[in-house]
Write a protein that holds these residues in place. Structure first.
Motif, PDB file in Angstrom:
ATOM      1  N   VAL A 252     -15.778  91.137  33.006  1.00 58.94           N
ATOM      2  CA  VAL A 252     -15.870  89.731  33.393  1.00 58.94           C
ATOM      3  C   VAL A 252     -16.473  88.908  32.265  1.00 58.94           C
ATOM      4  O   VAL A 252     -15.971  87.821  31.924  1.00 58.94           O
ATOM      5  CB  VAL A 252     -16.699  89.577  34.683  1.00 58.94           C
ATOM      6  CG1 VAL A 252     -16.971  88.096  34.971  1.00 58.94           C
ATOM      7  CG2 VAL A 252     -15.985  90.217  35.862  1.00 58.94           C
ATOM      8  N   HIS A 253     -17.555  89.418  31.664  1.00 61.46           N
ATOM      9  CA  HIS A 253     -18.228  88.655  30.614  1.00 61.46           C
ATOM     10  C   HIS A 253     -17.315  88.463  29.402  1.00 61.46           C
ATOM     11  O   HIS A 253     -17.226  87.356  28.848  1.00 61.46           O
ATOM     12  CB  HIS A 253     -19.511  89.364  30.194  1.00 61.46           C
ATOM     13  CG  HIS A 253     -20.411  88.518  29.344  1.00 61.46           C
ATOM     14  ND1 HIS A 253     -21.092  87.433  29.849  1.00 61.46           N
ATOM     15  CD2 HIS A 253     -20.721  88.576  28.023  1.00 61.46           C
ATOM     16  CE1 HIS A 253     -21.798  86.872  28.879  1.00 61.46           C
ATOM     17  NE2 HIS A 253     -21.579  87.537  27.765  1.00 61.46           N
ATOM     18  N   ALA A 254     -16.632  89.536  28.998  1.00 59.18           N
ATOM     19  CA  ALA A 254     -15.739  89.441  27.848  1.00 59.18           C
ATOM     20  C   ALA A 254     -14.630  88.421  28.097  1.00 59.18           C
ATOM     21  O   ALA A 254     -14.330  87.579  27.235  1.00 59.18           O
ATOM     22  CB  ALA A 254     -15.144  90.815  27.536  1.00 59.18           C
ATOM     23  N   SER A 255     -14.030  88.478  29.274  1.00 54.99           N
ATOM     24  CA  SER A 255     -12.933  87.571  29.593  1.00 54.99           C
ATOM     25  C   SER A 255     -13.411  86.124  29.658  1.00 54.99           C
ATOM     26  O   SER A 255     -12.745  85.207  29.158  1.00 54.99           O
ATOM     27  CB  SER A 255     -12.301  87.976  30.929  1.00 54.99           C
ATOM     28  OG  SER A 255     -11.809  89.305  30.880  1.00 54.99           O
ATOM     29  N   ALA A 256     -14.575  85.915  30.269  1.00 52.28           N
ATOM     30  CA  ALA A 256     -15.096  84.552  30.395  1.00 52.28           C
ATOM     31  C   ALA A 256     -15.492  83.973  29.043  1.00 52.28           C
ATOM     32  O   ALA A 256     -15.256  82.788  28.765  1.00 52.28           O
ATOM     33  CB  ALA A 256     -16.292  84.542  31.345  1.00 52.28           C
ATOM     34  N   MET A 257     -16.100  84.804  28.178  1.00 55.74           N
ATOM     35  CA  MET A 257     -16.475  84.319  26.847  1.00 55.74           C
ATOM     36  C   MET A 257     -15.236  83.927  26.042  1.00 55.74           C
ATOM     37  O   MET A 257     -15.232  82.928  25.322  1.00 55.74           O
ATOM     38  CB  MET A 257     -17.273  85.390  26.100  1.00 55.74           C
ATOM     39  CG  MET A 257     -18.656  85.678  26.664  1.00 55.74           C
ATOM     40  SD  MET A 257     -19.786  84.259  26.655  1.00 55.74           S
ATOM     41  CE  MET A 257     -19.653  83.704  28.374  1.00 55.74           C
TER      42      MET A 257
ATOM     43  N   PRO B 152     -11.641  88.094  42.276  1.00 56.87           N
ATOM     44  CA  PRO B 152     -10.841  86.866  42.290  1.00 56.87           C
ATOM     45  C   PRO B 152     -11.011  86.060  41.003  1.00 56.87           C
ATOM     46  O   PRO B 152     -12.125  85.861  40.516  1.00 56.87           O
ATOM     47  CB  PRO B 152     -11.414  86.098  43.491  1.00 56.87           C
ATOM     48  CG  PRO B 152     -11.959  87.167  44.387  1.00 56.87           C
ATOM     49  CD  PRO B 152     -12.502  88.211  43.466  1.00 56.87           C
ATOM     50  N   GLY B 153      -9.882  85.630  40.441  1.00 55.25           N
ATOM     51  CA  GLY B 153      -9.899  84.803  39.242  1.00 55.25           C
ATOM     52  C   GLY B 153      -9.907  85.570  37.937  1.00 55.25           C
ATOM     53  O   GLY B 153      -9.578  84.999  36.883  1.00 55.25           O
TER      54      GLY B 153
ATOM     55  N   GLY C  78     -17.148  88.593  43.755  1.00 51.50           N
ATOM     56  CA  GLY C  78     -16.289  87.646  44.449  1.00 51.50           C
ATOM     57  C   GLY C  78     -16.329  86.264  43.820  1.00 51.50           C
ATOM     58  O   GLY C  78     -15.436  85.452  44.044  1.00 51.50           O
ATOM     59  N   PHE C  79     -17.399  86.000  43.028  1.00 57.77           N
ATOM     60  CA  PHE C  79     -17.539  84.708  42.350  1.00 57.77           C
ATOM     61  C   PHE C  79     -17.970  84.909  40.896  1.00 57.77           C
ATOM     62  O   PHE C  79     -18.542  84.018  40.282  1.00 57.77           O
ATOM     63  CB  PHE C  79     -18.591  83.843  43.068  1.00 57.77           C
ATOM     64  CG  PHE C  79     -18.300  83.599  44.516  1.00 57.77           C
ATOM     65  CD1 PHE C  79     -17.502  82.533  44.907  1.00 57.77           C
ATOM     66  CD2 PHE C  79     -18.797  84.446  45.482  1.00 57.77           C
ATOM     67  CE1 PHE C  79     -17.230  82.311  46.252  1.00 57.77           C
ATOM     68  CE2 PHE C  79     -18.541  84.234  46.829  1.00 57.77           C
ATOM     69  CZ  PHE C  79     -17.753  83.169  47.215  1.00 57.77           C
ATOM     70  N   ALA C  80     -17.714  86.091  40.354  1.00 53.89           N
ATOM     71  CA  ALA C  80     -18.270  86.466  39.057  1.00 53.89           C
ATOM     72  C   ALA C  80     -17.739  85.621  37.907  1.00 53.89           C
ATOM     73  O   ALA C  80     -18.489  85.272  36.992  1.00 53.89           O
ATOM     74  CB  ALA C  80     -17.997  87.945  38.779  1.00 53.89           C
ATOM     75  N   VAL C  81     -16.467  85.292  37.921  1.00 51.04           N
ATOM     76  CA  VAL C  81     -15.902  84.484  36.843  1.00 51.04           C
ATOM     77  C   VAL C  81     -16.544  83.104  36.849  1.00 51.04           C
ATOM     78  O   VAL C  81     -16.987  82.597  35.803  1.00 51.04           O
ATOM     79  CB  VAL C  81     -14.369  84.384  36.977  1.00 51.04           C
ATOM     80  CG1 VAL C  81     -13.814  83.422  35.941  1.00 51.04           C
ATOM     81  CG2 VAL C  81     -13.729  85.764  36.831  1.00 51.04           C
ATOM     82  N   GLN C  82     -16.612  82.498  38.013  1.00 46.62           N
ATOM     83  CA  GLN C  82     -17.239  81.190  38.149  1.00 46.62           C
ATOM     84  C   GLN C  82     -18.706  81.254  37.719  1.00 46.62           C
ATOM     85  O   GLN C  82     -19.205  80.357  37.019  1.00 46.62           O
ATOM     86  CB  GLN C  82     -17.152  80.740  39.610  1.00 46.62           C
ATOM     87  CG  GLN C  82     -17.961  79.493  39.945  1.00 46.62           C
ATOM     88  CD  GLN C  82     -18.002  79.248  41.444  1.00 46.62           C
ATOM     89  OE1 GLN C  82     -17.046  79.533  42.161  1.00 46.62           O
ATOM     90  NE2 GLN C  82     -19.126  78.738  41.928  1.00 46.62           N
ATOM     91  N   ASP C  83     -19.415  82.307  38.120  1.00 44.85           N
ATOM     92  CA  ASP C  83     -20.841  82.415  37.799  1.00 44.85           C
ATOM     93  C   ASP C  83     -21.081  82.642  36.307  1.00 44.85           C
ATOM     94  O   ASP C  83     -22.167  82.326  35.804  1.00 44.85           O
ATOM     95  CB  ASP C  83     -21.469  83.566  38.587  1.00 44.85           C
ATOM     96  CG  ASP C  83     -21.611  83.247  40.070  1.00 44.85           C
ATOM     97  OD1 ASP C  83     -21.463  82.064  40.435  1.00 44.85           O
ATOM     98  OD2 ASP C  83     -21.868  84.179  40.856  1.00 44.85           O
TER      99      ASP C  83
END
Length: 436
Positions: free
Chosen positions: A14-19, A49-50, A152-157
């Motif tokens: 998640v962190h890699a994708s969001a960065m 999700p996301g 469930g909200f990790a990308v947003q967070d």
């Protein structure tokens, strides 16, 4: 900036994708070749999700790639450590072998001026130890930047966090780390995200203290449910009433089968173990009782089911709705829902369980259970229905339709997610937790 993320499990992927989505050039690294192969084709190895959308977007833009070779981290300015810290077998302490191994493998590829950033949840004192190792071995610096993701909200967070915490060294190293982290999180900071810049120990404690507080709040209302059950009180109305107090608040005051997952249970146990190592075990001794209350609620759901079926579940078909520890996730680590299903199966029940996302993970852990992708097939001929994960499709289940499928209209609401009046009006015997 050029960034590496060491560890591509739930947190790291998640962190890699969001960065990368935020515009950074990111390489994600993991020793699990199968996991990397999935990520490399834009397929997350877990449900979130996301995440598929930001993963695909970042890879299509050429800002994200994955590798099993730690040497590919060389040249990055910032290296995030996002490996797991599971509970040690046979004890409560956190197992730091993966954190230590990631630092050791990364050291030869660090340059003077690089920044290593810890994201993993670790016992207080870990960062100071690792900082000495990193500075002596490479001239790089260390910061600790705890994560506060909700499954469930990790990308947003990650993209829009509710706060940022930097644990940095004193002096020029800390100033350098702060500058780099501010650049990484420029988007969030521009949106006035609160920022706390502190020392290593405080940053490490922030995450475990937050989890300990949430666990305490959840177990408090479950303790009140235990009292409500012997007095005839309604714990849901009790939670509503005290939740209006601004000092308390209504969130996380939902009585039910308790918390689970890969963070809260193991983090509060590791916190108690570390406090005992520091000679301050009495300061968080209450967390052991929190853990006991939480586990008792699972047993309570089992006991309610057994009682509803006339003191024995042997050969009775029990439809279990939910397997993941929370909705919008396929995570079954320390899942109360899966635990309840396994316990009922152990008592001789004919358990049929369903979940929108978690069946494969559940089957891998407990192949003795019977699973169904079909809610209709799960309910067909059931002697009792047990709701243990509050997925929307279960919360909004039509009691009339469900009643046309089951053998006996008995429901155990392990999350207090259903409307008792509506279910009773449809002819069901309804059992909630802490509700008359």
């Amino acid at each position: 900036m050029r960034i590496s993320v060491i560890g591509c499990g739930y947190l790291g992927a998640v962190h890699a994708s969001a960065m990368a989505e935020l515009g950074h050039d990111v390489v994600g690294i993991d020793v699990d070749a199968a996991k990397i192969a999935q990520l490399a084709i834009g397929k997350p190895p877990f449900f979130e999700p996301g995440l598929p959308e930001v993963l695909t977007s970042a890879m299509n833009n050429g800002r994200l790639r994955f590798s099993t070779d730690i040497a590919d981290a060389a040249g990055s300015q910032v290296h995030f450590i996002a490996v797991g810290t599971p509970q040690k077998p046979g004890g409560y302490s956190a197992d730091l072998r993966y954190v230590d191994a990631s630092i050791e493998s990364l050291l030869p590829h660090l340059s003077d001026g690089d920044l290593v950033v810890g994201k993993s949840t670790v016992p207080v004192g870990t960062a100071a130890r690792l900082a000495e190792l990193i500075e002596a071995g490479s001239g790089a610096s260390l910061a600790w930047n705890p994560e506060f993701l909700r499954e469930g909200f990790a990308v947003q967070d990650t993209i829009s966090p509710d706060r940022l915490v930097y644990g940095v060294a004193p002096g020029s190293r800390g100033e350098h780390a702060t500058e780099l982290l501010n650049e990484i999180y420029a988007t969030a900071l521009a949106a006035d995200t609160p920022l706390v810049i502190t020392d290593y120990a405080t940053a490490e404690l922030v995450k475990v203290a937050a989890n300990a507080f949430l666990a305490t709040k959840i177990s408090f209302i479950n303790a009140m449910a235990e009292i409500a059950e012997v007095t005839g009180a309604d714990v849901t109305q009790l939670a509503d009433a005290i939740g209006y107090d601004g000092r308390i608040g209504r969130r996380f005051l939902g009585a039910g089968v308790g918390f689970g997952g890969g963070c809260l249970p193991k983090d509060i146990r590791a916190f108690t173990a570390r406090a005992e190592e520091l000679g301050r075990g009495e300061s968080v001794a209450f967390l052991k009782e929190i853990d006991k209350i939480n586990l008792r609620r699972r047993q309570r759901v089992v006991d309610l089911t057994v009682g509803a079926l006339g003191a024995s579940v042997y050969n009775a078909k029990v439809a279990v709705l939910g397997l993941s520890f929370k909705p919008h996730s396929d995570d079954v680590r320390d899942s109360p829902a899966l635990d309840v299903a396994v316990q009922l199966r152990g008592l001789g029940a004919d358990v049929v369980a369903t979940d929108p996302q978690a069946i494969d993970n559940s089957r891998a852990r407990h192949p003795q259970l019977q699973y169904s992708q079909s809610l209709e097939d799960t309910l067909q001929g059931a002697d009792a229905v047990v709701l243990v994960t509050e997925w929307p499709e279960f919360r909004h289940l039509d009691p009339v339709w469900a009643g046309s499928l089951v053998k006996t209209k008995t429901v155990i609401d392990g999350r207090n997610a259903l409307d008792p009046a509506a279910w009773r009006a449809a002819g069901w015997t309804y059992h909630g937790l802490g509700r008359p």
